[in-house]
Design a protein around this motif. Structure first.
Motif, PDB file in Angstrom:
ATOM      1  N   UNK A   2      13.593   7.653  66.903  1.00 45.20           N
ATOM      2  CA  UNK A   2      14.160   6.303  66.926  1.00 45.20           C
ATOM      3  C   UNK A   2      15.122   6.181  68.111  1.00 45.20           C
ATOM      4  N   UNK A   3      15.055   4.992  68.737  1.00 45.52           N
ATOM      5  CA  UNK A   3      16.003   4.772  69.825  1.00 45.52           C
ATOM      6  C   UNK A   3      17.395   4.680  69.231  1.00 45.52           C
ATOM      7  N   UNK A   4      18.395   5.149  69.941  1.00 43.66           N
ATOM      8  CA  UNK A   4      19.779   5.131  69.460  1.00 43.66           C
ATOM      9  C   UNK A   4      19.933   5.917  68.152  1.00 43.66           C
ATOM     10  N   UNK A   5      19.189   7.000  68.039  1.00 44.46           N
ATOM     11  CA  UNK A   5      19.243   7.777  66.803  1.00 44.46           C
ATOM     12  C   UNK A   5      20.648   8.278  66.520  1.00 44.46           C
ATOM     13  N   UNK A   6      21.282   8.862  67.527  1.00 43.85           N
ATOM     14  CA  UNK A   6      22.584   9.489  67.303  1.00 43.85           C
ATOM     15  C   UNK A   6      23.680   8.463  67.061  1.00 43.85           C
ATOM     16  N   UNK A   7      23.613   7.365  67.792  1.00 38.42           N
ATOM     17  CA  UNK A   7      24.593   6.309  67.543  1.00 38.42           C
ATOM     18  C   UNK A   7      24.441   5.795  66.115  1.00 38.42           C
ATOM     19  N   UNK A   8      23.205   5.676  65.694  1.00 36.18           N
ATOM     20  CA  UNK A   8      22.947   5.224  64.327  1.00 36.18           C
ATOM     21  C   UNK A   8      23.529   6.220  63.327  1.00 36.18           C
TER      22      UNK A   8
END
Lengths: 347, 185
Positions: A2-8
């Protein structure tokens, strides 16, 4: 993935931590506490700023009182070699990587390298002072181009919390080209356990005015103040090992201690009634010199930064029994040291 | 209205709870949603979704801090919506440099193989080890997406110190995660 996995995934932060951050917005107490710390830091620093350079380091050494005490404090025995001992250069010092990709803009300051031990540190610093208007000033004839700061303060970061610590030292300027100022910081300082950065404020650059003798005053050419942090990694701290050598020249006992940081060389001359004139002559006529392997020479080590890779600081220690000076040099590159007519090869 | 009183209203299934939450925290929640989604309408809809989610979750949930719980809810819903928008190839017009922030986090984290749940455990373990200031700077940037000047202003620091602290905390985080990843293997 998923894009922005870590921010999520940062969204999995425990609510008590989120509440803590939100409470900061609602609370004024913290800002007052932080401001007080900064005020205290500046006050302490101001007292030390007044003693920066010559007298500060002299005061530090004054506590050592005699050469013998200095030696005993360092727990080194005095050797009597014909020449100075070899000091193996160590791969010391940490180059500091830029913290972000932003351009180095006017008003920015950064540390580019650091060498740190528990009780001292050296750092190289660059300041983009092109916003300070340093060129647009009518300097007195005696100004040598080496700016001095009128404002200076340091605190330590211990896990993000700002703490005060004691220090003494100075920040000689190496160069100022196209508005980019390069400084060296060298300080004796007992850094707190767990330190991970040293925060520095420096500015109000100007010069010392001798226009109203005997008074000297700092004339600030610019009111700009620059801030930066020097990252400290305790696992990189070096443990200095000193070698101490004694020699005699023209009736003057000469003790040199070379710090294995590779950058410290401070000959100490014991002054007595008998040799006072000799020492004074050496001092007055700058008969102390260092010759580097590339052929460059430095005579008279008092704030002479004409040799690019040799950074000098000078001080009178104790004033009663000896004087000494401290020079920041790349020991590997020293060919010889001269004291009066005596030349000591540095191997 | 006190948070405890609002939560009581949720428990009493009194719809005043929703309007009280909107009145008290609507701006904060909307602001966070808009930072992530970059679109006012999306943010407004996300706020509505958040209030509905709160209504459905409380009870049985009984948050100690309604404010923190709401922020967490809106953030998670915003990222869910963002993900769907991206899948539909709708451009993210976020005012926050999400790509840059994600890149700075993932650079170094990608080697550690954690499930989402495991990551959460490790994250909170790391946050628990930080001192409050370092933790606040990290979360204000990566949870709330505050800018460096905003963080500096709120914490009475200079911008440079915020940047420096953020950089070091992020490095520690990556180191911590990597170490936990190795322990796991």
């Amino acid at each position: 993935m998923k894009q922005y996995r870590y921010l999520d995934l940062i969204g999995k932060t425990d609510e008590r931590f989120i509440k803590e951050v939100l409470d900061i917005h609602d609370s004024e107490r913290r800002s007052i506490t932080m401001s007080k710390k900064r005020i205290v830091a500046v006050a302490v620093a101001a007292a030390l700023v007044l003693a920066l350079g010559v007298s500060a380091v002299a005061a530090y050494l004054r506590g050592l009182n005699t050469v013998e005490k200095y030696i005993s404090d360092r727990e080194e025995s005095i050797r009597l070699p014909e020449s100075f001992a070899t000091v193996a250069a160590q791969d010391i010092g940490t180059e500091i990587e830029p913290e972000d990709d932003e351009a180095f803009n006017p008003g920015d300051a950064r540390a580019t390298g650091v060498i740190v031990s528990r009780d001292s540190f050296y750092a190289t610093v660059e300041i983009n002072a092109s916003d300070a208007g340093l060129d647009d000033y009518d300097y007195p004839d005696y100004f040598d181009g080496k700016f001095q700061s009128g404002k200076f303060g340091m605190t330590a970061d211990v896990d993000g919390e700002e703490v005060l610590f004691g220090y003494t030292g100075n920040t000689p300027m190496v160069s100022c080209e196209d508005g980019i100022m390069t400084l060296v910081m060298h300080f004796s300082a007992y850094l707190p356990e767990g330190v991970d950065a040293i925060n520095v404020e420096i500015g109000e650059f100007g010069y010392t005015s001798y226009d109203n003798p005997p008074d000297k005053e700092h004339v600030a050419v610019s009111d700009k103040v620059y801030s930066f942090s020097i990252p400290v990694d305790e696992s990189d701290m070096v443990v200095p090992v000193n070698s101490v050598n004694e020699a005699e020249c023209d009736g003057v006992k000469f003790t040199a201690a070379v710090d294995s940081l590779g950058l410290h060389f401070y000959p100490q001359l014991e002054i007595s009634e008998e040799n006072n004139e000799t020492v004074r002559e050496i001092f007055d006529t700058n008969k102390i010199g260092i010759k580097m392997k590339d052929g460059t020479e430095m005579k008279g080590l008092f704030y002479d930064t004409s040799v690019p890779h040799v950074l000098a600081g000078g001080f009178m220690g104790a004033g009663e029994t000896y004087f000494s000076f401290e020079t920041l040099v790349d020991v590997e590159e020293i060919e010889s040291i001269s004291l009066g007519d005596a030349v000591f090869k540095f191997e | 209205m006190e948070d405890a009183k609002i939560v009581e209203l949720y428990f009493a299934r009194d719809e005043l709870a929703v309007s009280a939450t909107r009145e008290k925290y609507g701006r904060l929640l909307y602001s966070l949603a808009e930072r992530i989604l970059g679109e006012k309408q999306d943010a407004e809809e996300c706020l509505d979704d958040t209030l509905l989610a709160l209504w459905n979750a409380i009870p049985p949930e009984k948050p100690e801090s309604l404010k923190a719980y709401s922020c967490k809810t809106v953030r998670n819903l915003s990222f869910g919506r963002l993900s769907r928008n991206l899948a539909k190839k709708r451009a993210a017009n976020s005012g926050v440099p999400l790509d840059e922030l994600e890149a700075s986090l993932s650079d170094g984290l990608s080697q550690a193989r954690f499930s989402d749940a495991e990551f959460g455990i490790v994250l909170n373990s790391f946050l628990g080890k930080l001192r409050p200031t370092a933790r606040a700077v990290f979360l204000k940037r990566y949870f709330f997406f505050d800018t460096v000047p905003e963080i500096a202003r709120d914490l009475c620091m200079k911008d440079e110190r915020v940047k420096s602290l953020l950089f070091r905390t992020k490095k520690k985080f990556i180191g911590f995660i990597s170490e936990k990843g190795e322990d796991k293997q």
